[in-house]
Design an enzyme around this catalytic site. Structure first.
Site, mmCIF file in Angstrom:
data_model
loop_
_atom_site.group_PDB
_atom_site.id
_atom_site.type_symbol
_atom_site.label_atom_id
_atom_site.label_comp_id
_atom_site.label_asym_id
_atom_site.label_seq_id
_atom_site.Cartn_x
_atom_site.Cartn_y
_atom_site.Cartn_z
ATOM 1 N N ARG A 170 42.678 38.553 26.377
ATOM 2 C CA ARG A 170 42.398 39.964 26.084
ATOM 3 C C ARG A 170 43.281 40.494 24.960
ATOM 4 O O ARG A 170 42.911 41.455 24.285
ATOM 5 C CB ARG A 170 42.540 40.808 27.359
ATOM 6 C CG ARG A 170 41.386 40.572 28.334
ATOM 7 C CD ARG A 170 41.537 41.425 29.566
ATOM 8 N NE ARG A 170 42.745 41.138 30.301
ATOM 9 C CZ ARG A 170 42.840 40.223 31.266
ATOM 10 N NH1 ARG A 170 41.783 39.531 31.623
ATOM 11 N NH2 ARG A 170 43.984 40.008 31.871
ATOM 12 N N GLU A 202 54.843 31.941 39.750
ATOM 13 C CA GLU A 202 55.214 32.045 41.162
ATOM 14 C C GLU A 202 55.002 30.690 41.848
ATOM 15 O O GLU A 202 55.835 30.218 42.610
ATOM 16 C CB GLU A 202 54.363 33.139 41.810
ATOM 17 C CG GLU A 202 54.864 33.579 43.151
ATOM 18 C CD GLU A 202 54.012 34.709 43.708
ATOM 19 O OE1 GLU A 202 53.167 35.246 42.969
ATOM 20 O OE2 GLU A 202 54.188 35.015 44.898
HETATM 21 P P1 AMP Z 1 52.462 38.438 33.178
HETATM 22 O O1 AMP Z 1 52.853 37.104 32.618
HETATM 23 O O2 AMP Z 1 52.652 38.517 34.661
HETATM 24 O O3 AMP Z 1 53.154 39.589 32.469
HETATM 25 O O4 AMP Z 1 50.905 38.642 32.947
HETATM 26 C C1 AMP Z 1 50.141 37.659 32.314
HETATM 27 C C2 AMP Z 1 48.784 38.140 31.887
HETATM 28 O O5 AMP Z 1 48.017 38.460 33.022
HETATM 29 C C3 AMP Z 1 48.801 39.339 30.978
HETATM 30 O O6 AMP Z 1 48.501 38.888 29.689
HETATM 31 C C4 AMP Z 1 47.693 40.226 31.484
HETATM 32 O O7 AMP Z 1 46.594 40.149 30.613
HETATM 33 C C5 AMP Z 1 47.289 39.645 32.814
HETATM 34 N N1 AMP Z 1 47.560 40.530 33.950
HETATM 35 C C6 AMP Z 1 48.609 40.470 34.792
HETATM 36 N N2 AMP Z 1 48.527 41.394 35.756
HETATM 37 C C7 AMP Z 1 47.377 42.079 35.506
HETATM 38 C C8 AMP Z 1 46.707 43.174 36.140
HETATM 39 N N3 AMP Z 1 47.191 43.767 37.258
HETATM 40 N N4 AMP Z 1 45.548 43.607 35.614
HETATM 41 C C9 AMP Z 1 45.039 43.003 34.517
HETATM 42 N N5 AMP Z 1 45.602 41.981 33.876
HETATM 43 C C10 AMP Z 1 46.763 41.513 34.355
#
Ligand code: AMP
Length: 172
Positions: A59, A96
């Site tokens: 995205r 995780e």
């Molecule tokens: P993170 O590494 O946990 O910061 O998140 C990795 C990817 O997951 C990010 O690029 C977001 O596009 C997606 N992501 C994580 N949590 C959400 C959420 N609650 N809603 C939508 N996309 C999410």
């Protein structure tokens, strides 16, 4: 900002129980709100001499390409493993459960270029921290800022980025 906020749809228990997924497809489908979103980032960086806007799969690409066009910059892609066809650098990071990897082409940047990283959501910060490390460890470039459409503040992902400049249009 209210229009942008209102155009993001919350989906409970997707992709798994307990996660509230931030669905940006209504925002992307609304011409005025999508334009307003890109304009917010473009106005912020108009005088920052950005050479390349880097999007994180998948995205992030929607925002990086539109923003790069608005700024007259190039755009780059950080992708999941095995997707990029040319020689790559890669960085593996902890999840995780298990690990994940991000990749970038070895010729993605020229020395000294000014880079802006963008993604839709800052959650735990693992993906963007790995992306930042991937770029910093392999290229002599300046990361001007790391931007997000929205930040899930309760997950404290920003802490993964240390004192690097981070900006989120919306915070939850
Ligand atoms: P993170 O590494 O946990 O910061 O998140 C990795 C990817 O997951 C990010 O690029 C977001 O596009 C997606 N992501 C994580 N949590 C959400 C959420 N609650 N809603 C939508 N996309 C999410």
């Amino acid at each position: 900002m209210q229009h942008i906020h209102d155009a993001i749809r919350n989906i409970s228990d997707f992709p798994k129980p307990g996660i509230q997924f931030k669905d940006i497809t209504p925002l992307l489908a609304d011409p005025a709100v999508f334009k307003q979103t890109i304009d917010c980032f473009a106005d912020r960086h108009r005088t920052n001499r950005i050479d390349v806007v880097v999007g994180i799969e998948a995205r992030g690409f929607v925002f990086s390409s539109a923003l790069a066009y608005a700024l007259g910059a190039g755009t780059g892609m950080v992708r999941k493993p095995g997707k990029l066809p040319y020689k790559t650098y890669r960085k593996t990071y902890e999840l995780e459960y298990g690990t994940d990897t991000v990749e970038i082409h070895q010729d993605a940047f020229l020395p000294g270029q000014r880079i802006l990283i963008i993604d839709d959501v800052l959650a735990t910060g693992g993906t963007v921290a790995a992306t930042t490390a991937l770029i910093e460890e392999n290229f002599d470039v300046e990361i001007v800022e790391i931007d997000f459409l929205m930040e899930l503040g309760f997950l404290q992902g920003r802490e993964m980025l240390g004192d690097r400049p981070v900006f989120s249009l919306l915070s939850y």
